[in-house]
Design a protein around this motif. Structure first.
Motif, mmCIF file in Angstrom:
data_model
loop_
_atom_site.group_PDB
_atom_site.id
_atom_site.type_symbol
_atom_site.label_atom_id
_atom_site.label_comp_id
_atom_site.label_asym_id
_atom_site.label_seq_id
_atom_site.Cartn_x
_atom_site.Cartn_y
_atom_site.Cartn_z
ATOM 1 N N ARG A 19 30.500 -29.556 -28.370
ATOM 2 C CA ARG A 19 29.827 -29.972 -27.155
ATOM 3 C C ARG A 19 30.821 -30.073 -26.013
ATOM 4 O O ARG A 19 30.933 -31.108 -25.373
ATOM 5 C CB ARG A 19 29.130 -31.316 -27.358
ATOM 6 N N GLY A 20 31.599 -29.029 -25.773
ATOM 7 C CA GLY A 20 32.418 -29.012 -24.577
ATOM 8 C C GLY A 20 31.512 -28.971 -23.362
ATOM 9 O O GLY A 20 30.312 -28.710 -23.464
ATOM 10 N N TRP A 21 32.071 -29.223 -22.181
ATOM 11 C CA TRP A 21 31.210 -29.355 -20.995
ATOM 12 C C TRP A 21 30.473 -28.072 -20.680
ATOM 13 O O TRP A 21 29.438 -28.086 -20.030
ATOM 14 C CB TRP A 21 32.029 -29.802 -19.794
ATOM 15 N N SER A 22 30.969 -26.931 -21.146
ATOM 16 C CA SER A 22 30.292 -25.670 -20.851
ATOM 17 C C SER A 22 29.422 -25.199 -22.006
ATOM 18 O O SER A 22 28.895 -24.101 -21.968
ATOM 19 C CB SER A 22 31.325 -24.587 -20.541
ATOM 20 N N LYS A 23 29.271 -26.010 -23.045
ATOM 21 C CA LYS A 23 28.497 -25.586 -24.212
ATOM 22 C C LYS A 23 27.427 -26.624 -24.523
ATOM 23 O O LYS A 23 27.674 -27.816 -24.454
ATOM 24 C CB LYS A 23 29.408 -25.411 -25.427
ATOM 25 N N ASN B 15 8.575 -20.660 -17.880
ATOM 26 C CA ASN B 15 8.511 -20.035 -16.560
ATOM 27 C C ASN B 15 8.710 -18.527 -16.691
ATOM 28 O O ASN B 15 9.751 -17.993 -16.313
ATOM 29 C CB ASN B 15 9.577 -20.647 -15.643
ATOM 30 N N PRO B 16 7.731 -17.816 -17.245
ATOM 31 C CA PRO B 16 7.914 -16.380 -17.503
ATOM 32 C C PRO B 16 8.081 -15.547 -16.241
ATOM 33 O O PRO B 16 8.639 -14.453 -16.290
ATOM 34 C CB PRO B 16 6.641 -15.992 -18.260
ATOM 35 N N LEU C 7 25.085 -19.621 -12.383
ATOM 36 C CA LEU C 7 24.508 -19.506 -13.720
ATOM 37 C C LEU C 7 23.130 -20.163 -13.769
ATOM 38 O O LEU C 7 22.830 -21.077 -12.999
ATOM 39 C CB LEU C 7 25.430 -20.155 -14.751
ATOM 40 N N ILE C 8 22.308 -19.699 -14.702
ATOM 41 C CA ILE C 8 20.958 -20.230 -14.888
ATOM 42 C C ILE C 8 20.845 -20.803 -16.291
ATOM 43 O O ILE C 8 21.246 -20.163 -17.267
ATOM 44 C CB ILE C 8 19.897 -19.128 -14.685
ATOM 45 N N THR C 9 20.305 -22.008 -16.410
ATOM 46 C CA THR C 9 20.076 -22.610 -17.721
ATOM 47 C C THR C 9 18.928 -21.878 -18.404
ATOM 48 O O THR C 9 17.815 -21.837 -17.869
ATOM 49 C CB THR C 9 19.728 -24.096 -17.582
ATOM 50 N N PRO C 10 19.155 -21.283 -19.578
ATOM 51 C CA PRO C 10 18.110 -20.457 -20.207
ATOM 52 C C PRO C 10 16.797 -21.187 -20.426
ATOM 53 O O PRO C 10 15.722 -20.593 -20.291
ATOM 54 C CB PRO C 10 18.754 -20.042 -21.540
ATOM 55 N N LEU D 119 17.367 -21.106 -8.751
ATOM 56 C CA LEU D 119 17.477 -21.487 -10.155
ATOM 57 C C LEU D 119 18.923 -21.631 -10.611
ATOM 58 O O LEU D 119 19.172 -22.093 -11.724
ATOM 59 C CB LEU D 119 16.780 -20.453 -11.044
ATOM 60 N N ARG D 120 19.880 -21.258 -9.780
ATOM 61 C CA ARG D 120 21.272 -21.170 -10.210
ATOM 62 C C ARG D 120 22.068 -22.419 -9.853
ATOM 63 O O ARG D 120 21.764 -23.107 -8.883
ATOM 64 C CB ARG D 120 21.932 -19.934 -9.591
ATOM 65 N N ASP D 121 23.117 -22.690 -10.671
ATOM 66 C CA ASP D 121 24.009 -23.797 -10.363
ATOM 67 C C ASP D 121 25.124 -23.311 -9.448
ATOM 68 O O ASP D 121 25.081 -22.190 -8.933
ATOM 69 C CB ASP D 121 24.571 -24.423 -11.650
#
Length: 460
Positions: A19-23, A87-88, A76-79, A70-72
C-alpha cells in the motif's frame, strides 16, 4: 486473420498487501480478454467485468476527449470512477452500460467435476456479457473438459501459472432483459485453490500463495486504525524468513519465533513470510497477534497556502521562521491527491538558493501527543506554531513518509509551515498528514470501540 484473434492476459496479485502512496490496497488478480466480440477486464473476486467494450455495436467517437475533469494533478484517472458499472460514458469509445446489472454464480459438485449456474438480472438485453469465475477447485495442470449446457455461451479457461489457480470466463451472448440462468459443467481432477485468504483476530489479514518455487504468505493490517505486533512461530530449524517491503529480513530465533511489526509506514505495510505455510492453509507456521496500538490518521493535506519560489538570503540549513509571514505572499491552493506536487510549475526551473513556503492548519479537540507524517522529495524544514518541528536540508526522493516528528498539541487550531527547498529545480513536493496514537496494549485487552483518542482533523 479473418477476425480479431483472441488474447487472454492474466496478471497475478504479485503486490498483495502493498500500500505505497501510488498503489491501492492489494492490487488484485486481473483477467483481460480481447477478441472480435468484446474487450473486458476483470478484478479478482468480481463476477461482472470492471471494463467492457462491446465490439458488436457500432460506435462513433471520432474525436478524443481527454476528460480533464476526471484527472488528478498528474493527469491520471482512478479506474473505479469510470467502470462500466459506474460511468460507462467516460471512456472513448463508450463502454457497454452495466449499471443495474446483477450477476450471481453458484458451483456445486458433480461426479467428476462441478456444475456451474450463473444467474443474470438486467433491465435491458445485453449483446455480450463475460462473467468471471475465480479459483475453481480443479487441477489446472490436468485435463479439464468444459461443456456449456446453455446456448449462446462458451467457456474461456484462464490458468494462473504462478499459483496454479484455475479461473475462467463464462462468455454469454444475447442475454435477455429480466432474469436468466446459464449452465456449465466442468470435469477434471479436484484440487484446492492455490491461494488462500485468512484473517487473525479480525485485525491482521493474510494471503498464502502456493507457487511452484515456494510457498509465500503476505500479511497486512485489515484496518488502518491500528499498529500491530505479530508473532510467527515455526518448529525450530524450519527454513523460514520474513521480508519487509524495503528488503529488510527477519529470521526465526532459537525457539523458532519471528517478531513482526506492521504499521502505516510503507516498509512495514505488507511483510511476506516465505518457506512455510501458516496453519490456516495446512502448514505449520502459527501466526498470532501480540500487541495492538490504536492510531488515528487525518487525511493528507490538500488545502494549502503556497508562496511563489522565493530567493533565500542564506543557506537553507540556517533558515529561520519568517518574521513577516505576509511578505511570503502565500495564496490558497487546493492540490488534488495526497502528494502536493510543485515541480509542475513553482519548482520547475527553480534557481539554487530558492524555496517555496507552504502552510496548513489542523485542529485538535483536546490536548494530545501527536506526530506529523511528513514525506518530502527535496530539502525541507517545518515549524509548528512558529517553533521548529523538523528539518532535513538534504532531502530527496522518493516521497514516502520519511519523518514523524512528535509534538504536544493543545486543544484548538494549529498551523504547520513548511519551507521546501528548490534543489536547483530537482525537488518535487511533499505530503503531510497528522497522526495521534493511543497506548499499546496486549491483544486480549484491545477493545476497538473503547479507545479514547482525541479527534484531530485537517482544516480547509
Amino acid at each position: 486473420y479473418a477476425g480479431q484473434p483472441e488474447h487472454v492476459y492474466f496478471q497475478p496479485d504479485y503486490m498483495a498487501g502493498m500500500r505505497g502512496w501510488s498503489k491501492p490496497d492489494r492490487v488484485p488478480d486481473r483477467i483481460e480478454i480481447v477478441n472480435s466480440r468484446f474487450h473486458s477486464l476483470h478484478k479478482d473476486g468480481e463476477i461482472l467485468p470492471q471494463f467492457l467494450w462491446d465490439h458488436t455495436v457500432p460506435w462513433d467517437n471520432p474525436e478524443w476527449d481527454g476528460r480533464e475533469e476526471l484527472r488528478d494533478q498528474f493527469g491520471l484517472i482512478t479506474p473505479e470512477t469510470i467502470a462500466a458499472t459506474v460511468n460507462p460514458e467516460a471512456c472513448v469509445p463508450r463502454q457497454a452500460d452495466l449499471r443495474g446489472v446483477k450477476a450471481e454464480v453458484f458451483a456445486g459438485p458433480e461426479p467428476g467435476g462441478l456444475r456451474v449456474t450463473a444467474r443474470v438480472r438486467s433491465c435491458s438485453g445485453i449483446n455480450t456479457l463475460p462473467l468471471a469465475l475465480w479459483r475453481i477447485p480443479l487441477d489446472s495442470k490436468a485435463e479439464i473438459a468444459a461443456d456449456c449446457l446453455s446456448e449462446n455461451a462458451r467457456w474461456i479457461p484462464v490458468r494462473d501459472g504462478w499459483s496454479g489457480n484455475f479461473n475462467g470466463i463464462f462468455a454469454l451472448e444475447n442475454v435477455p432483459a429480466g432474469e436468466s440462468e446459464w449452465h456449465l459443467r466442468l470435469s477434471g481432477d479436484k484440487k484446492p485453490a492455490g491461494t488462500v485468504d485468512f484473517t487473525v483476530s479480525g485485525l491482521l489479514a493474510g494471503r498464502t500463495m502456493r507457487m511452484e518455487e515456494e510457498v509465500r504468505t503476505y500479511l497486512w493490517r485489515a484496518a488502518p486504525d491500528c499498529r500491530l505486533k505479530a508473532r510467527v512461530r515455526v518448529p525450530p530449524g524450519t527454513p523460514a524468513a520474513v521480508t519487509y517491503l524495503d528488503g529488510t529480513t527477519a529470521l526465526p530465533d532459537s525457539n523458532g519465533c519471528i517478531e513482526l511489526v506492521l504499521d502505516e509506514r510503507w516498509a512495514r505495510e505488507a511483510p511476506s513470510l516465505a518457506g512455510v505455510a501458516p496453519v490456516q492453509c495446512g502448514g505449520v507456521a502459527e501466526i498470532t497477534l501480540a500487541r495492538v496500538q490504536p492510531i488515528r490518521l487525518t487525511r493528507h493535506v490538500q488545502d494549502w497556502r503556497v508562496s511563489p519560489a522565493l530567493p533565500l538570503s542564506g543557506a537553507f540549513e540556517s533558515l529561520e521562521y519568517p518574521r513577516d509571514i505576509a511578505a511570503l505572499r502565500m495564496a490558497p491552493r487546493r492540490i488534488r491527491g495526497d502528494f502536493a506536487a510543485l515541480n509542475l510549475d513553482l519548482m520547475k526551473g527553480a534557481k539554487a538558493g530558492s524555496a517555496v513556503f507552504m502552510a496548513a492548519r489542523f485542529q485538535s479537540e483536546a490536548r494530545a501527543r501527536v506526530c506529523a507524517d511528513l514525506g518530502y522529495d527535496g530539502p525541507v524544514k517545518a515549524w509548528l506554531d512558529g517553533r521548529t518541528l523538523f528539518q532535513f536540508p538534504r532531502g530527496t526522493g522518493p516521497c514516502e513518509i520519511e519523518a514523524r516528528p512528535e509534538f504536544e498539541a493543545g486543544a484548538g487550531e494549529h498551523e504547520v509551515l513548511v519551507a521546501f527547498g528548490g534543489n536547483s529545480g530537482n525537488a518535487w513536493g511533499i505530503r503531510l498528514r497528522v497522526l495521534s496514537a493511543g497506548e499499546e496494549v496486549p491483544i486480549e485487552h484491545y477493545l476497538p470501540d473503547d479507545v479514547p483518542l482525541p479527534e484531530v482533523r485537517i482544516l480547509p
